[in-house]
Design a protein around this motif. Sequence first.
Motif, PDB file in Angstrom:
ATOM      1  N   GLU A   1       0.839  -1.201   0.000  1.00  0.00           N
ATOM      2  CA  GLU A   1       0.000   0.000   0.000  1.00  0.00           C
ATOM      3  C   GLU A   1       0.874   1.251   0.000  1.00  0.00           C
ATOM      4  N   PRO A   2       0.697   2.120  -0.984  1.00  0.00           N
ATOM      5  CA  PRO A   2       1.561   3.306  -1.070  1.00  0.00           C
ATOM      6  C   PRO A   2       1.032   4.463  -0.232  1.00  0.00           C
ATOM      7  N   GLU A   3       1.875   5.441  -0.016  1.00  0.00           N
ATOM      8  CA  GLU A   3       1.460   6.743   0.501  1.00  0.00           C
ATOM      9  C   GLU A   3       1.445   7.713  -0.678  1.00  0.00           C
ATOM     10  N   THR A   4       0.419   8.530  -0.770  1.00  0.00           N
ATOM     11  CA  THR A   4       0.246   9.407  -1.929  1.00  0.00           C
ATOM     12  C   THR A   4       0.138  10.857  -1.486  1.00  0.00           C
ATOM     13  N   ASN A   5       0.792  11.738  -2.238  1.00  0.00           N
ATOM     14  CA  ASN A   5       0.733  13.177  -1.995  1.00  0.00           C
ATOM     15  C   ASN A   5       0.287  13.853  -3.286  1.00  0.00           C
ATOM     16  N   MET A   6      -0.648  14.782  -3.192  1.00  0.00           N
ATOM     17  CA  MET A   6      -1.181  15.449  -4.378  1.00  0.00           C
ATOM     18  C   MET A   6      -0.932  16.948  -4.295  1.00  0.00           C
ATOM     19  N   LEU A   7      -0.574  17.549  -5.440  1.00  0.00           N
ATOM     20  CA  LEU A   7      -0.458  19.000  -5.492  1.00  0.00           C
ATOM     21  C   LEU A   7      -0.856  19.487  -6.885  1.00  0.00           C
ATOM     22  N   LYS A   8      -1.314  20.716  -6.933  1.00  0.00           N
ATOM     23  CA  LYS A   8      -1.677  21.367  -8.195  1.00  0.00           C
ATOM     24  C   LYS A   8      -0.405  21.934  -8.813  1.00  0.00           C
ATOM     25  N   ILE A   9      -0.130  21.585 -10.066  1.00  0.00           N
ATOM     26  CA  ILE A   9       1.092  22.058 -10.723  1.00  0.00           C
ATOM     27  C   ILE A   9       0.970  23.551 -11.021  1.00  0.00           C
ATOM     28  N   GLU A  10       1.885  24.315 -10.467  1.00  0.00           N
ATOM     29  CA  GLU A  10       1.932  25.758 -10.680  1.00  0.00           C
ATOM     30  C   GLU A  10       3.231  26.118 -11.401  1.00  0.00           C
ATOM     31  N   ALA A  11       3.343  27.389 -11.797  1.00  0.00           N
ATOM     32  CA  ALA A  11       4.525  27.841 -12.533  1.00  0.00           C
ATOM     33  C   ALA A  11       5.798  27.691 -11.708  1.00  0.00           C
ATOM     34  N   GLU A  12       5.681  27.765 -10.384  1.00  0.00           N
ATOM     35  CA  GLU A  12       6.866  27.654  -9.533  1.00  0.00           C
ATOM     36  C   GLU A  12       7.371  26.217  -9.427  1.00  0.00           C
ATOM     37  N   HIS A  13       6.546  25.237  -9.814  1.00  0.00           N
ATOM     38  CA  HIS A  13       6.978  23.839  -9.806  1.00  0.00           C
ATOM     39  C   HIS A  13       7.737  23.575 -11.108  1.00  0.00           C
ATOM     40  N   GLU A  14       9.046  23.603 -11.030  1.00  0.00           N
ATOM     41  CA  GLU A  14       9.873  23.590 -12.239  1.00  0.00           C
ATOM     42  C   GLU A  14      10.149  22.186 -12.775  1.00  0.00           C
ATOM     43  N   PHE A  15      10.556  21.279 -11.919  1.00  0.00           N
ATOM     44  CA  PHE A  15      10.776  19.899 -12.370  1.00  0.00           C
ATOM     45  C   PHE A  15      10.657  18.952 -11.185  1.00  0.00           C
ATOM     46  N   LEU A  16      10.521  17.672 -11.512  1.00  0.00           N
ATOM     47  CA  LEU A  16      10.367  16.620 -10.512  1.00  0.00           C
ATOM     48  C   LEU A  16      11.457  15.582 -10.732  1.00  0.00           C
ATOM     49  N   ILE A  17      12.091  15.151  -9.639  1.00  0.00           N
ATOM     50  CA  ILE A  17      13.104  14.095  -9.710  1.00  0.00           C
ATOM     51  C   ILE A  17      12.545  12.843  -9.044  1.00  0.00           C
TER      52      ILE A  17
END
Length: 391
Positions: A313-329
């Motif tokens: 069972e995973p843990e999940t986090n949600m966020l709305k992508i905004e202009a300040e969210h530049e990249f994800l690693i």
Amino acid sequence: MSCSVAVANSPVFSPSRVISTSLFCNKASILSSSPDSLSLSLTHLKPSPPPSSSPSSSSPSSPFRLRLQKPPTGLSNSSFSSSTSNPVSISGSGASPTILKRKRPARLDIPVAALSFGVPATPATDTLAEEREEYGYSVYCKRGRREAMEDRYSASVAIHGDSKQALFGVFDGHGGAMAAEFAAENLNKNIIDEVMRRDEDETETAVKHGYLKTDLDFLNKESRGGSCCVTALIRRGNLFVSNAGDCRAVVCRAGTAEALTSDHRPCREDEKERIEAEGGYVDIYHGVWRIQGSLAVSRGIGDRHFKKWVTAEPETNMLKIEAEHEFLILASDGLWEKVSNQEAVDIARPLCMGTDRPEPMLACRKLADLSASRGSYDDISVMLIQLGRYM
């Protein structure tokens, strides 16, 4: 020349077995612990002559003498006849020995899976396993010091006009690559199937059921090994990041690193309590906290022998992508054990943002090479997702 490597801090460690890996062949063997497998020649030793004053010297045919240590005064010989596996406690003169009971079961001896599953072993000098760059993402995988790469990744991108949906994953296998291979081939499909049959506000539940179905299907195959997972689902401008295990997701928010996942390890207090509530125990072995003295992660796909305590069972986090969210690693622990979250962002950002020709692949390579240069023995997989493409 060959080299024997004992991997003591891998996710699965069986103290009774050691993997012997030849750097120039594709075979792994279990070193026998039988007395017949080891021999020691004493012919090169020069014995000392016995003192002439000693009337009770050894036999002339044997140049060595054996002196037995006398038992401590006050203890009867019966005190030393007990089995060494059962310690005795003596309280007061004449008290009978008390046998101390074992508090915990022995460490589990996990069968070792074949190390060459999936990707054929490459020469030891060829450290590059794979790299790929497509719309909005780049991934670079670097094999560690094992004979075969156990990391895998997946990517699914769908663009319909202004609608963009994508699902990415990084999978870190242990005990072989079977579980990581299976998750890379099936988890995306299972998550998407669950998402399509549920309402939009049930996306987190859909992701959870996708993980659990993948785990159940893998266990039904009766395959060995396990895999940590981290996934990123982008849907209608929202980012859902999930993980089971110690693969990690870190987002760059205007230059600041923010971890979107928390590693699932037995040393985490809530994970430790959950394991102990199910009848398991958490102990430290060779400097690493482990379940039943063997497994160093507390969630993931597979791990049949630990399934009572290891959940998918995973843990999940949600966020709305905004202009300040530049990249994800997204990366396996081969990166995060040697490179901090902020350091990874600081290295990748100049190559991905503010340039006419972004070079996210170069950023992935630099991160993997940095971890390897700091002594990481593990496989290293780094995926960089440019979030601006999916707004």
